[in-house]
Design a protein around this motif. Structure first.
Motif, short mmCIF file in Angstrom:
data_model
loop_
_atom_site.label_atom_id
_atom_site.label_comp_id
_atom_site.label_asym_id
_atom_site.label_seq_id
_atom_site.Cartn_x
_atom_site.Cartn_y
_atom_site.Cartn_z
N VAL A 127 -0.39 18.61 0.70
CA VAL A 127 -0.79 17.41 1.40
C VAL A 127 -0.47 16.21 0.51
CG1 VAL A 127 -2.72 16.16 2.46
CG2 VAL A 127 -2.72 18.67 2.45
N THR A 128 0.14 15.20 1.10
CA THR A 128 0.42 13.96 0.37
C THR A 128 -0.24 12.80 1.13
OG1 THR A 128 2.54 14.82 -0.38
CG2 THR A 128 2.22 12.44 -0.53
N TYR A 129 -1.10 12.07 0.42
CA TYR A 129 -1.74 10.89 0.96
C TYR A 129 -1.00 9.66 0.43
CZ TYR A 129 -5.80 13.86 1.99
OH TYR A 129 -6.63 14.84 2.47
N GLU A 130 -0.76 8.69 1.31
CA GLU A 130 -0.12 7.46 0.87
C GLU A 130 -0.85 6.26 1.47
OE1 GLU A 130 4.15 7.20 0.58
OE2 GLU A 130 4.31 9.31 1.14
N SER A 131 -0.95 5.21 0.65
CA SER A 131 -1.59 3.98 1.07
C SER A 131 -0.82 2.81 0.51
CB SER A 131 -3.03 3.90 0.56
OG SER A 131 -3.81 4.90 1.15
N PHE A 132 -0.58 1.83 1.36
CA PHE A 132 0.06 0.61 0.93
C PHE A 132 -0.92 -0.18 0.07
CE2 PHE A 132 0.90 -3.95 1.79
CZ PHE A 132 2.16 -4.04 1.23
N VAL A 133 -0.45 -0.68 -1.04
CA VAL A 133 -1.30 -1.49 -1.92
C VAL A 133 -1.20 -2.94 -1.44
CG1 VAL A 133 -1.75 -2.26 -4.28
CG2 VAL A 133 -0.91 0.07 -3.86
N VAL A 134 -2.33 -3.46 -0.96
CA VAL A 134 -2.38 -4.82 -0.45
C VAL A 134 -2.13 -5.79 -1.60
CG1 VAL A 134 -3.81 -6.50 0.77
CG2 VAL A 134 -3.99 -4.08 1.33
N HIS A 135 -1.45 -6.90 -1.33
CA HIS A 135 -1.12 -7.93 -2.33
C HIS A 135 -0.24 -7.37 -3.45
CE1 HIS A 135 -3.94 -10.40 -0.20
NE2 HIS A 135 -4.94 -9.62 -0.50
N SER A 136 0.71 -6.54 -3.07
CA SER A 136 1.65 -6.01 -4.05
C SER A 136 3.06 -6.27 -3.53
CB SER A 136 1.45 -4.50 -4.26
OG SER A 136 1.89 -3.79 -3.12
N ASP A 137 4.01 -5.92 -4.30
CA ASP A 137 5.41 -6.08 -3.89
C ASP A 137 5.92 -4.80 -3.25
OD1 ASP A 137 5.63 -8.71 -4.80
OD2 ASP A 137 6.06 -8.04 -6.85
N GLY A 138 5.15 -4.26 -2.32
CA GLY A 138 5.57 -3.06 -1.61
C GLY A 138 5.20 -1.77 -2.31
N ASP A 139 4.20 -1.83 -3.19
CA ASP A 139 3.76 -0.61 -3.90
C ASP A 139 2.87 0.26 -3.00
OD1 ASP A 139 5.05 -1.43 -6.21
OD2 ASP A 139 3.27 -2.41 -7.03
N TYR A 140 2.91 1.54 -3.27
CA TYR A 140 2.09 2.51 -2.56
C TYR A 140 1.32 3.35 -3.56
CZ TYR A 140 4.57 1.43 1.73
OH TYR A 140 5.08 0.78 2.82
N THR A 141 0.11 3.73 -3.19
CA THR A 141 -0.65 4.69 -3.98
C THR A 141 -0.42 6.05 -3.34
OG1 THR A 141 -2.33 3.04 -4.46
CG2 THR A 141 -2.94 5.34 -4.79
N VAL A 142 -0.09 7.04 -4.15
CA VAL A 142 0.22 8.38 -3.65
C VAL A 142 -0.68 9.39 -4.35
CG1 VAL A 142 2.02 10.13 -3.40
CG2 VAL A 142 2.63 7.71 -3.27
N VAL A 143 -1.27 10.28 -3.57
CA VAL A 143 -2.13 11.35 -4.09
C VAL A 143 -1.65 12.66 -3.47
CG1 VAL A 143 -4.47 12.28 -4.16
CG2 VAL A 143 -4.11 9.82 -4.36
N HIS A 144 -1.52 13.68 -4.30
CA HIS A 144 -1.10 15.01 -3.83
C HIS A 144 -2.26 15.99 -4.00
CE1 HIS A 144 3.11 13.79 -3.70
NE2 HIS A 144 2.93 13.23 -4.89
#
Length: 175
Positions: A127-144
């Motif tokens: 399972v891979t969780y992804e979330s857009f990081v608000v107020h970033s330059d298109g970064d995402y937080t990813v958790v496996h």
């Protein structure tokens, strides 16, 4: 004064009647004495299994949402932590992988969907969780993680009943 033989006869009759009654009584199983400091026993809860998740898509989705909210350190997953409002999950194919976008509120309207949602993907047991990081330059937080780990944590939390109930507040939309 009452004669001794009469008192002795009454006592003997009472003892004899009690003995006969005891012989004809149904056997009972002894229950352990309850301690005044013990907590009331929790009703037995059927633990979740990976197989059950695979067989019930809504249970799979709610299990993965529960894990993301309770067991990842991704702050944006707290946006979907209202268990009473529920969730809307939109599924779509992105680059050959099925993506599950998770919106807060089972009845959210399209006009309310302004910020990019949290999502998860599932490939085999991974399972891979992804979330857009608000107020970033298109970064995402990813958790496996794995399905087995999700099931293990839910069962450790004694939350299988809660996760099963979460399916009542889940809407799934296929794109």
């Amino acid at each position: 004064m009452v004669p001794k033989f009469l008192v002795s006869g009454v006592v003997a009759t009472v003892l004899l009647a009690g003995g006969v009654a005891a012989c004809h009584r149904q056997p009972t199983t002894a229950a352990p004495a309850a301690s005044s400091t013990s907590k009331p026993a929790r009703p037995a809860e059927t633990p979740l299994t990976v197989r059950a998740l695979r067989q019930q898509p809504k249970l799979l989705d709610t299990s993965l949402i529960y894990f993301a909210v309770k067991h990842t350190s991704v702050q944006r997953w707290q946006e979907v932590s209202d268990f009473k409002l529920g969730w809307q999950v939109e599924t779509e194919r992105v680059q050959g992988t099925k993506r599950y976008s998770v919106w807060p509120d089972a009845h959210i309207q399209e006009s309310q969907k302004k910020l990019e949602p949290n999502w998860f993907t599932l490939k085999g047991q991974r399972v891979t969780y992804e979330s857009f990081v608000v107020h970033s330059d298109g970064d995402y937080t990813v958790v496996h993680t794995t399905l087995a780990r999700v099931v293990q944590r839910i069962n450790q939390d004694h939350a299988a009943k809660r996760v099963r109930h979460m399916t009542n507040n889940l809407t799934i939309l296929e794109k």
